[in-house]
Design a protein around this motif. Sequence first.
Motif, PDB file in Angstrom:
ATOM      1  N   ILE A  87       0.846  -1.193   0.000  1.00 17.75           N
ATOM      2  CA  ILE A  87       0.000   0.000   0.000  1.00 17.75           C
ATOM      3  C   ILE A  87       0.882   1.244   0.000  1.00 17.75           C
ATOM      4  O   ILE A  87       1.824   1.361   0.789  1.00 17.75           O
ATOM      5  CB  ILE A  87      -0.925   0.006   1.225  1.00 17.75           C
ATOM      6  CG1 ILE A  87      -1.831  -1.225   1.216  1.00 17.75           C
ATOM      7  CG2 ILE A  87      -1.770   1.280   1.259  1.00 17.75           C
ATOM      8  CD1 ILE A  87      -2.698  -1.352   2.454  1.00 17.75           C
ATOM      9  N   THR A  88       0.583   2.164  -0.890  1.00 18.64           N
ATOM     10  CA  THR A  88       1.268   3.454  -0.915  1.00 18.64           C
ATOM     11  C   THR A  88       0.396   4.456  -0.178  1.00 18.64           C
ATOM     12  O   THR A  88      -0.640   4.893  -0.678  1.00 18.64           O
ATOM     13  CB  THR A  88       1.521   3.930  -2.354  1.00 18.64           C
ATOM     14  OG1 THR A  88       2.293   2.949  -3.041  1.00 18.64           O
ATOM     15  CG2 THR A  88       2.249   5.260  -2.357  1.00 18.64           C
ATOM     16  N   TYR A  89       0.789   4.795   1.031  1.00 16.94           N
ATOM     17  CA  TYR A  89      -0.033   5.654   1.875  1.00 16.94           C
ATOM     18  C   TYR A  89       0.085   7.108   1.437  1.00 16.94           C
ATOM     19  O   TYR A  89       1.148   7.578   1.027  1.00 16.94           O
ATOM     20  CB  TYR A  89       0.363   5.497   3.343  1.00 16.94           C
ATOM     21  CG  TYR A  89      -0.003   4.147   3.901  1.00 16.94           C
ATOM     22  CD1 TYR A  89      -1.301   3.886   4.324  1.00 16.94           C
ATOM     23  CD2 TYR A  89       0.946   3.128   3.994  1.00 16.94           C
ATOM     24  CE1 TYR A  89      -1.649   2.645   4.839  1.00 16.94           C
ATOM     25  CE2 TYR A  89       0.604   1.879   4.499  1.00 16.94           C
ATOM     26  CZ  TYR A  89      -0.697   1.651   4.919  1.00 16.94           C
ATOM     27  OH  TYR A  89      -1.032   0.413   5.416  1.00 16.94           O
ATOM     28  N   ILE A  90      -1.038   7.803   1.590  1.00 17.21           N
ATOM     29  CA  ILE A  90      -1.142   9.185   1.139  1.00 17.21           C
ATOM     30  C   ILE A  90      -1.021  10.116   2.345  1.00 17.21           C
ATOM     31  O   ILE A  90      -1.681   9.927   3.365  1.00 17.21           O
ATOM     32  CB  ILE A  90      -2.492   9.430   0.432  1.00 17.21           C
ATOM     33  CG1 ILE A  90      -2.626   8.505  -0.776  1.00 17.21           C
ATOM     34  CG2 ILE A  90      -2.644  10.898   0.014  1.00 17.21           C
ATOM     35  CD1 ILE A  90      -4.007   8.530  -1.407  1.00 17.21           C
ATOM     36  N   GLY A  91      -0.182  11.138   2.208  1.00 15.09           N
ATOM     37  CA  GLY A  91      -0.112  12.203   3.211  1.00 15.09           C
ATOM     38  C   GLY A  91       0.818  11.950   4.373  1.00 15.09           C
ATOM     39  O   GLY A  91       0.919  12.790   5.270  1.00 15.09           O
ATOM     40  N   GLU A  92       1.503  10.806   4.422  1.00 12.29           N
ATOM     41  CA  GLU A  92       2.422  10.547   5.529  1.00 12.29           C
ATOM     42  C   GLU A  92       3.709  11.363   5.367  1.00 12.29           C
ATOM     43  O   GLU A  92       4.219  11.529   4.266  1.00 12.29           O
ATOM     44  CB  GLU A  92       2.760   9.062   5.607  1.00 12.29           C
ATOM     45  CG  GLU A  92       1.609   8.185   6.062  1.00 12.29           C
ATOM     46  CD  GLU A  92       2.024   6.747   6.278  1.00 12.29           C
ATOM     47  OE1 GLU A  92       1.369   6.061   7.073  1.00 12.29           O
ATOM     48  OE2 GLU A  92       3.008   6.313   5.635  1.00 12.29           O
TER      49      GLU A  92
ATOM     50  N   ALA B 207      -5.383   3.479   2.018  1.00 16.90           N
ATOM     51  CA  ALA B 207      -4.184   4.263   1.707  1.00 16.90           C
ATOM     52  C   ALA B 207      -4.320   5.701   2.160  1.00 16.90           C
ATOM     53  O   ALA B 207      -3.314   6.358   2.475  1.00 16.90           O
ATOM     54  CB  ALA B 207      -3.897   4.208   0.208  1.00 16.90           C
ATOM     55  N   ASN B 208      -5.541   6.203   2.219  1.00 15.85           N
ATOM     56  CA  ASN B 208      -5.771   7.599   2.606  1.00 15.85           C
ATOM     57  C   ASN B 208      -6.379   7.677   4.011  1.00 15.85           C
ATOM     58  O   ASN B 208      -7.256   8.498   4.276  1.00 15.85           O
ATOM     59  CB  ASN B 208      -6.690   8.270   1.580  1.00 15.85           C
ATOM     60  CG  ASN B 208      -6.660   9.786   1.694  1.00 15.85           C
ATOM     61  OD1 ASN B 208      -5.678  10.358   2.166  1.00 15.85           O
ATOM     62  ND2 ASN B 208      -7.726  10.427   1.269  1.00 15.85           N
ATOM     63  N   TYR B 209      -5.908   6.825   4.914  1.00 15.99           N
ATOM     64  CA  TYR B 209      -6.497   6.760   6.252  1.00 15.99           C
ATOM     65  C   TYR B 209      -6.315   8.060   7.033  1.00 15.99           C
ATOM     66  O   TYR B 209      -7.075   8.372   7.958  1.00 15.99           O
ATOM     67  CB  TYR B 209      -5.904   5.582   7.038  1.00 15.99           C
ATOM     68  CG  TYR B 209      -4.483   5.784   7.521  1.00 15.99           C
ATOM     69  CD1 TYR B 209      -4.224   6.219   8.816  1.00 15.99           C
ATOM     70  CD2 TYR B 209      -3.392   5.518   6.694  1.00 15.99           C
ATOM     71  CE1 TYR B 209      -2.929   6.398   9.270  1.00 15.99           C
ATOM     72  CE2 TYR B 209      -2.102   5.685   7.130  1.00 15.99           C
ATOM     73  CZ  TYR B 209      -1.868   6.128   8.420  1.00 15.99           C
ATOM     74  OH  TYR B 209      -0.585   6.299   8.863  1.00 15.99           O
ATOM     75  N   LEU B 210      -5.315   8.868   6.678  1.00 10.35           N
ATOM     76  CA  LEU B 210      -5.066  10.106   7.409  1.00 10.35           C
ATOM     77  C   LEU B 210      -6.116  11.174   7.143  1.00 10.35           C
ATOM     78  O   LEU B 210      -6.265  12.118   7.929  1.00 10.35           O
ATOM     79  CB  LEU B 210      -3.686  10.663   7.047  1.00 10.35           C
ATOM     80  CG  LEU B 210      -2.477   9.901   7.609  1.00 10.35           C
ATOM     81  CD1 LEU B 210      -1.189  10.477   7.062  1.00 10.35           C
ATOM     82  CD2 LEU B 210      -2.475   9.960   9.135  1.00 10.35           C
ATOM     83  N   ALA B 211      -6.873  11.024   6.051  1.00 12.19           N
ATOM     84  CA  ALA B 211      -7.841  12.060   5.676  1.00 12.19           C
ATOM     85  C   ALA B 211      -8.901  12.252   6.759  1.00 12.19           C
ATOM     86  O   ALA B 211      -9.389  13.370   6.963  1.00 12.19           O
ATOM     87  CB  ALA B 211      -8.497  11.702   4.345  1.00 12.19           C
TER      88      ALA B 211
END
Length: 859
Positions: free
Chosen positions: A4-9, A180-184
Motif C-alpha cells: 500500500i502506498t499511503y497518502i499524506g504521511e 491508503a488515505n487513512y489520514l484524511a
Amino acid sequence: MSNITYIGEHLWAGHLGNGFVVLSFIAALLSCATYYLSSKNSNLIKLARFTFNLHALAVVGIAATLFFMLFNHYFEYQYVWQHSNTDMSMKYILSCFWEGQEGSFLLWTFWNVVLGLLLKRQLKNGTWEIPVMTVFALVQVFLASMILGVYVFDYKIGSNPFLLLREHPDFSNLPFIQNANYLAKLDGRGLNPLLMNYWMTIHPPTLFLGFASTLVPFAFAIAALWNKKYNDWQQFALPWTYFGVLILGVGILMGGAWAYEALSFGGFWAWDPVENSSLVPWLVLVAAAHTMIINKNKGGSLFTTHFLSIGAFLLVLYSTFLTRSGVLGNASVHAFTDLGMTGQLVLYVLTFIFISVALLISEKLFKTSYIVVSFVMLVFALIYGYAKITLMIWLGASAGIAFLSYLWYFPKEKEEEDLFSREFWIFLGALCLILSSIIITYFTSIPVINKLFGTEYAPPKPEVYNVWTIPFAIIILLLIGGSLFLKYKKTNASAFFKRIVYALILSLLFTLVCSVPLYFINNTTFSTWDAVSYALLIFAGLFALFSNTDYFLLVMKGRISKSGSAIAHIGFSLILLGALISTSKKITISKNTSEKKISSLGEDFDDRESILLTQGDTLPMGHWLVTYTGKKREGINVYFHVDYLKLNADKKPELDFTLVPHVQDNPRMGKAPEPATKHYLDKDIYTHVTYADLNVDTSATKNNAFGTAKNYVGHIGDTIFSGNAIIVIDSLRTNLSREQYEKNDSLLEVTAVLRCIDVHSKTHYAYPKFIIQNSTIIPLEDTADELGLKFVFWKINPDDGTIEITMSEKLSNNKDFIVMKAYVFPYINILWLGCLIMAIGTVIAIVERVRRVRHSVPL
C-alpha cells in the motif's frame, strides 16, 4: 499491507527523529567511554567533549522534531496521535510533549544535557571534569536507551516516540490501516483532560529539572569516591545541591498548586505515591545539603554526605521505576502505564546502586568480595530464575558490605560533636529527614512489596502518613528554630537558652491563643492525639518562625545577602503552619439545605458534604446564599455559574461574587471536573461540581408541553409527590347519591378535591372530575396552572374504596440542577507565602555559595 502506498504521511520526520535518537545514544556511549579513558590518556579529553556536545545536539534535534510533529498534527505517528488532537488548544502542545513516557524521558535527558554543558564549562581543565562528566555521560547512555525502541535478541530496549501508528502492535491489523488515505479522516486521541491546565505547562519541566539537578551532587560524590578525595568536592557541589533543593522543591509545590486548582479531591497534597516519590528525593537532598555545610565548616559527616548525595539520585531512579513500571497503576492518578520497560528500569536502578556501593567500599578486599557476590547472584538469577529473592539478598548484602566498609575503613571524624553545637543539631535534622524519608518510602512501596511477595497490603490512607510524619516535622522545626543560634564545635548552653527564650515564650503564648479555640472549643472531631500533635506542631512552627526572624533582624542586622538560610527556614515554617491550619480547619460548607435528598443519587453522595442546587432557587450555604443560574458549553468544557449572595444593610441579598466550576466532557477521555476558587487574603472558597447534566439543550423545556402521565392509586387522605409540590387527596364530592344515580340513570359527576402544597407552603387546589353519562365514563381533567400540574381522575374502585388519578408535569418543571461540594480553606495563603519566601531564601543562599566558590581554589 506493505504494497500500500499511503497518502499524506510525513515519513521524513520519523527518519530524522530516529536518526537523532541513534546519534544521541551512540554519542553518549562514546562520550562516557572517552571521558573514562581520559583519566589514563589525556589526549582523549577533546574527543570526550566533542562527543558530549554531539549528544547534546542530537537531544535538541529529537525534541525539535517531536515538537514540530505535534504542532503540525502528524497523526501518522503513534505518539502524536495518542497525546494530541485537532480540537485541542495549541497552548497545551507543551503538555502533549511530556504527557507520555517517551516525552518525559526526553525532557529529563534534555535537562541533564543543559546541566552537563554548564558543568563541563565550569570544570574544564580541572581535576573534577573527567570523573564528573564520566558519570554524567553514563547516565545519559541509560536515558538515551529509554527512547531507542529497538529489539536485541527479542528484548525491546526503550520506547520510540517516532513509531508510525500503522506499525504499532495495537493498530497494525485494524481495518482502517488498509486504507491508503487513512489520514484524511484521522484525528488524535487527545490530551488527558486533567493535564489541560496552565500548571501542567510549567510543573513537569520544573520537576524534571529538579530530578536532573540531583545528578550533580551524585556525580561529584562518585567522582570523590573514585579519586579518594573525600573532603574536596563539597564546596563545589553545595551550590548545585542548593539549586536542586530549590528547583525540585518548587516543582513539588507547583504540583500541589496544580492539584489544588485542577483536581477535585479538595486539597493540595494527598500523599499520592507519585507525589511521595518526588518528595522523598527532595528530603534526602535537603539533608545532603545540610551535611555538606557541616563538612565545609568542620570537616565531618564524610560518609553521611556521600551517602545522602548518592541516595538522592538513586531515589529519583527508584521513583522513575515506581512511576513508569506500571506497578502503581491502580494506586496513583499520576503513574504511567507499563510500556514493557520494567526490566530496563530495574537494570537502570541496580546498575547505579552497584556502582555506588562498589565505590563506597574503600578497602580492596571488601570491594572484591562485593563484586564476586554480585556476579554470583547474577548468575544464580539467570540460571535458576529466582529473581525476586536474589534481588532482596543482593540488596541486603550490598548494604551490609558498604556499612562494614564504613565502620572499618572509611575516613571518620576524630572527635564527637558536642550536644550544643550547630553541626550536631544539623545532623539531627538530617537524621529526621532520613527517617521520615524511609517511612514514606516504605508506605509508598507497598504496591512493590505486594508484587514481590504476593501480599495484599492496602495502601495507607493520608491519615496514616500524617500520624507518622508529624512528630518528625515537630522535631525538625524545633531544630530549625535553635540551630542558627549555635556555634560550631561548642556553645554555652546557658547563653543559648537565654537567646531563644523570648521566641519560646512568644511561641507558647501564640500556641495557647490559637490552639484552645481552634481544637478544644470549636472542633470536637479531633482525637486527643490529633489535638496534642497539632498544638505541638503549631508551637514548633511558630518557634522556628520567630527565632529565625529574630536571627535575621537582630543577629544578621537585616543583611539579606547573608541571611539565605534564615529566610528559607522562615518560608519552610510558614509552609508547614499554612498546611496545618488550612487542612485541619478546612470547613465543609456545602451541607445540603434543599428538600431533595442527595443520597438518592447513589452511595457516593452525602447530604452532609454536598448541596443540591436547582436552577433559579436560592439556598443558604455557609455565610452565603447561593443560586445556580445556568450553564454553558465552550468546546468540551461545560461551565456552571453559581452566584454567591450576601445580605446588605437592608437585609436584602446582593451579589458578592460568582464562581464558575466546570466539567470537561471529553468524548475520548471521559468526564473530569475542575474546581473554581474564590481567593481572599485570609481564606479560599473552593468549589467543584460532583453531579450534573452536561446536556445544554433546553429547548424541550421552553414550551408548555406536559411530560408523560403517571398513574397513582390512593384513598382519601393519601398523598402524591411531584417535583415541586405535595398533593393530598382531600375529599370526593358528588352531585348524586348512589341510590339516585341507580334510580334515574342520570349524569353522575364525582369531583376529587386535590390540595397542592408547594415548596413555599402555599396551597393550591385542583378539581378533576370523574363523569358517568349513559354508562359512558368521561374523565374531565383539571390543572394547577401555577404549579404546572395536570390531573385526570379516571377510575373508581368500589371494592377497596380507592381512586386512580394520573398526574402530568410540565417539562419546564424539571429544572436543571447540580450537586456541588464547597470548602473553606482558612489562611491557606500562609502556605503559598511560605513557598515564595523559602524559594527566595534558597536563591539567596545559592548566590552566596557561588560567590564563595569563585573565591576558593580552582576546580
